[in-house]
Design an enzyme around this catalytic site. Structure first.
Site, mmCIF file in Angstrom:
data_model
loop_
_atom_site.group_PDB
_atom_site.id
_atom_site.type_symbol
_atom_site.label_atom_id
_atom_site.label_comp_id
_atom_site.label_asym_id
_atom_site.label_seq_id
_atom_site.Cartn_x
_atom_site.Cartn_y
_atom_site.Cartn_z
ATOM 1 C CG HIS A 35 -6.326 -1.009 15.886
ATOM 2 N ND1 HIS A 35 -5.881 0.111 16.270
ATOM 3 C CD2 HIS A 35 -6.470 -0.539 14.726
ATOM 4 C CE1 HIS A 35 -6.016 1.167 15.695
ATOM 5 N NE2 HIS A 35 -6.165 0.648 14.428
ATOM 6 C CG ASN B 189 -9.186 -3.893 3.781
ATOM 7 O OD1 ASN B 189 -9.603 -3.804 2.527
ATOM 8 N ND2 ASN B 189 -9.189 -3.286 4.761
ATOM 9 C CG ASP C 234 -4.883 1.723 19.355
ATOM 10 O OD1 ASP C 234 -5.816 2.231 18.744
ATOM 11 O OD2 ASP C 234 -4.577 0.518 18.940
ATOM 12 C CB ALA D 80 0.761 4.432 -4.105
ATOM 13 N N GLY E 277 0.820 -1.314 0.435
ATOM 14 C CA GLY E 277 -0.082 0.076 0.138
ATOM 15 C C GLY E 277 0.670 1.228 0.041
ATOM 16 C CG ASN F 231 -7.598 -0.896 10.590
ATOM 17 O OD1 ASN F 231 -7.112 -1.562 11.692
ATOM 18 N ND2 ASN F 231 -7.535 0.436 10.645
ATOM 19 N NE ARG G 291 -9.542 1.117 13.606
ATOM 20 C CZ ARG G 291 -9.715 1.675 14.892
ATOM 21 N NH1 ARG G 291 -10.407 1.061 15.733
ATOM 22 N NH2 ARG G 291 -9.243 2.863 15.499
ATOM 23 C CD GLN H 197 -4.848 9.299 4.313
ATOM 24 O OE1 GLN H 197 -4.671 10.491 4.713
ATOM 25 N NE2 GLN H 197 -5.879 8.364 4.731
HETATM 26 N N1 LIG Z 1 -3.328 -0.225 12.808
HETATM 27 C C1 LIG Z 1 -3.690 0.985 12.816
HETATM 28 O O1 LIG Z 1 -3.223 1.726 13.953
HETATM 29 C C2 LIG Z 1 -3.861 1.888 11.654
HETATM 30 C C3 LIG Z 1 -4.344 1.146 10.496
HETATM 31 N N2 LIG Z 1 -4.644 1.945 9.423
HETATM 32 C C4 LIG Z 1 -5.212 1.125 8.335
HETATM 33 O O2 LIG Z 1 -4.327 1.275 7.218
HETATM 34 C C5 LIG Z 1 -4.874 0.655 5.860
HETATM 35 C C6 LIG Z 1 -4.030 2.024 4.994
HETATM 36 O O3 LIG Z 1 -4.472 3.214 5.182
HETATM 37 P P1 LIG Z 1 -4.440 4.392 4.341
HETATM 38 O O4 LIG Z 1 -2.787 4.338 3.778
HETATM 39 O O5 LIG Z 1 -4.957 5.578 5.015
HETATM 40 O O6 LIG Z 1 -5.118 4.060 2.807
HETATM 41 P P2 LIG Z 1 -5.047 4.453 1.623
HETATM 42 O O7 LIG Z 1 -6.443 4.029 0.995
HETATM 43 O O8 LIG Z 1 -4.682 5.841 1.311
HETATM 44 O O9 LIG Z 1 -3.701 3.486 0.840
HETATM 45 C C7 LIG Z 1 -4.063 2.163 0.910
HETATM 46 C C8 LIG Z 1 -3.114 1.624 -0.246
HETATM 47 O O10 LIG Z 1 -3.076 0.306 -0.369
HETATM 48 C C9 LIG Z 1 -3.229 -0.214 -1.611
HETATM 49 N N3 LIG Z 1 -3.611 -1.444 -1.681
HETATM 50 C C10 LIG Z 1 -4.915 -2.010 -1.795
HETATM 51 N N4 LIG Z 1 -4.732 -3.370 -2.093
HETATM 52 C C11 LIG Z 1 -3.423 -3.866 -2.008
HETATM 53 C C12 LIG Z 1 -2.931 -5.076 -2.195
HETATM 54 N N5 LIG Z 1 -3.392 -6.021 -2.473
HETATM 55 N N6 LIG Z 1 -1.404 -4.997 -2.264
HETATM 56 C C13 LIG Z 1 -0.810 -3.764 -2.114
HETATM 57 N N7 LIG Z 1 -1.386 -2.773 -1.861
HETATM 58 C C14 LIG Z 1 -2.746 -2.502 -1.919
HETATM 59 C C15 LIG Z 1 -4.114 0.868 -2.341
HETATM 60 O O11 LIG Z 1 -3.844 1.025 -3.732
HETATM 61 C C16 LIG Z 1 -3.706 2.103 -1.734
HETATM 62 O O12 LIG Z 1 -2.801 2.845 -2.395
HETATM 63 C C17 LIG Z 1 -6.307 0.887 6.022
HETATM 64 O O13 LIG Z 1 -6.766 -0.484 6.242
HETATM 65 C C18 LIG Z 1 -6.361 1.749 7.363
HETATM 66 O O14 LIG Z 1 -7.581 1.596 8.218
HETATM 67 C C19 LIG Z 1 -4.900 3.384 9.258
HETATM 68 C C20 LIG Z 1 -4.512 3.837 10.573
HETATM 69 C C21 LIG Z 1 -3.965 3.291 11.890
HETATM 70 O O1 LIG Z 2 -9.712 4.519 12.621
HETATM 71 C C1 LIG Z 2 -9.258 4.091 11.584
HETATM 72 O O2 LIG Z 2 -10.067 3.635 10.926
HETATM 73 C C2 LIG Z 2 -7.955 4.080 11.390
HETATM 74 C C3 LIG Z 2 -7.176 3.724 12.645
HETATM 75 O O3 LIG Z 2 -7.074 2.371 12.491
HETATM 76 C C4 LIG Z 2 -6.718 4.332 13.628
HETATM 77 O O4 LIG Z 2 -6.584 5.757 13.495
HETATM 78 O O5 LIG Z 2 -6.685 3.888 14.761
#
Ligand SMILES: NC(=O)C1=CN([C@@H]2O[C@H](COP(=O)(O)OP(=O)(O)OC[C@H]3O[C@@H](n4cnc5c(N)ncnc54)[C@H](O)[C@@H]3O)[C@@H](O)[C@H]2O)C=CC1
Ligand SMILES: O=C([O-])CC(=O)C(=O)O
Length: 328
Positions: A187, A105, A159, A14, A12, A131, A98, A16
């Site tokens: 989470h 996912n 967290d 590319a 992922g 997530n 989530r 955020q």
């Molecule tokens: N555990 C935690 O504390 C946190 C988890 N997250 C999770 O992290 C994940 C990513 O968040 P963002 O970067 O904001 O999302 P985003 O949508 O900006 O980026 C996700 C990227 O993953 C790529 N992607 C999708 N399927 C894929 C695959 N099979 N192989 C490789 N790349 C793939 C997409 O093309 C996209 O560029 C989300 O599921 C989000 O909920 C976000 C914040 C905190």
């Molecule tokens: O809340 C969400 O979906 C993204 C995340 O996991 C976090 O910020 O902890």
């Protein structure tokens, strides 16, 4: 420390989180100067955007960045990696939990678990940020039978960091005075941030705060629902803080947690604290040389027990759901 580049895969890339994470990794925040080689996985339509990000990485002229490879083939990108940060997954939007992302996912993590099993380095460590992180880590683990279970972890460090920040703000202490914070469970909104074992300047945090109402009705929900609050405010989910926590977690895992402290990591349960074996649940852990061990012997009172049990019950439900979907 070896001076061979540490091969780190980011999925992922590319997205955020990737846009913040890659620059932290390339600048040496993870390896403290040891060269790092980045292996970046994306889906085909995102490769062009990823090329742009790589142009920016080039333009930073980072001394520790030994190479970057990008692609949409997991087996090529994961070949020989020492660390895989599985970030790529759909984020939730407003009003979603989530766990609602499981069917969207989950399949990503079956394919990536299999690819890691086939080609990753023998010493690989796998950290899941995408997530729902705990259950995605379970899916990857179950699809990678040759990789030891203890090499999989899901991110609850964000967290953990949020809980430290909230406690520091409440007590007026610097964040460096807060130790022994624990996030238990999933989470998700059911997670249990525990102040009964945390310390502020060496003194028990719950006693220092001395305000059960704040602990129960402000601290716990603020930490547990912080992700949703950020989505509400920003219009998209936390990214820079998630990237920072991903680096913190990986750095401590590979290079060790601080003496006299512990960190929170979601790991495959060995049955400690009554968490059923095999669930990927967050615990207090110490880390050293790429290994973790769950801190043992903490007294769990009825208040904490009920919260841990509720979050673990949710993890069991998620495990049952992905079993039904045929993902594990
Ligand atoms: N555990 C935690 O504390 C946190 C988890 N997250 C999770 O992290 C994940 C990513 O968040 P963002 O970067 O904001 O999302 P985003 O949508 O900006 O980026 C996700 C990227 O993953 C790529 N992607 C999708 N399927 C894929 C695959 N099979 N192989 C490789 N790349 C793939 C997409 O093309 C996209 O560029 C989300 O599921 C989000 O909920 C976000 C914040 C905190
Ligand atoms: O809340 C969400 O979906 C993204 C995340 O996991 C976090 O910020 O902890």
């Amino acid at each position: 420390m070896s001076s061979a580049p540490l091969k780190v895969a980011v999925t992922g890339a590319a997205g955020q989180i990737g846009y913040s994470l890659l620059f932290r990794l390339a600048s040496g925040a993870l390896t403290n100067g040891r060269p790092i080689e980045l292996r970046l996985l994306e889906i085909t339509p995102a490769l062009k955007a990823l090329e742009g990000v790589v142009m920016e990485l080039d333009d930073c002229a980072f001394p520790s960045l030994a190479g970057v490879e990008i692609g949409d083939d997991a087996e090529k990108i994961f070949d020989g990696v020492n660390l895989a940060l599985l970030v790529g997954a759909r984020p939730r939007g407003p009003g979603m939990e989530r766990g609602d992302l499981l069917s969207a996912n989950g399949a990503i993590f079956t394919a990536q678990g299999k690819a890691l099993n086939a080609v990753a380095a023998d010493d690989v460590r796998i950290g899941v940020t995408g997530n729902p992180a705990n259950t995605n880590a379970l899916i990857a683990h179950k699809n990678a039978p040759d990789i030891p279970a203890e090499r999989f972890s899901a991110l609850t460090r964000l967290d953990h960091n949020r809980a430290i920040s909230q406690l520091a703000a409440k007590t007026g202490a610097p964040v460096t005075d807060i130790t022994k914070m624990t996030i238990w469970g999933n989470h998700s909104a059911t997670q249990y941030p525990d102040l009964f074992h945390a310390e502020v300047a060496g003194k028990n945090a719950a006693e220092t705060v001395g305000d059960q109402d704040w602990l129960e009705n402000t601290f716990i929900p603020t930490v547990a629902k912080r992700g949703a609050a950020i989505i509400e405010a920003r219009g998209s989910s936390s990214a820079a803080s998630a990237a920072s926590a991903t680096v913190d977690a990986a750095r401590d895992w590979l290079f060790g947690s601080a003496e006299g402290d512990w960190v929170s990591m979601a790991v495959v349960s060995d049955g400690s604290y009554g968490v059923p074996e095999g669930l990927v649940s967050s615990f207090p852990v110490t880390t050293k040389d790429g290994d973790w061990s769950i801190v043992q012997g903490l007294d769990i009172d009825d208040f904490s027990r009920a919260r841990i049990d509720a979050s673990v019950a949710e993890l069991a439900d998620e495990r049952d759901a992905v079993t039904e979907l045929g993902l594990i």
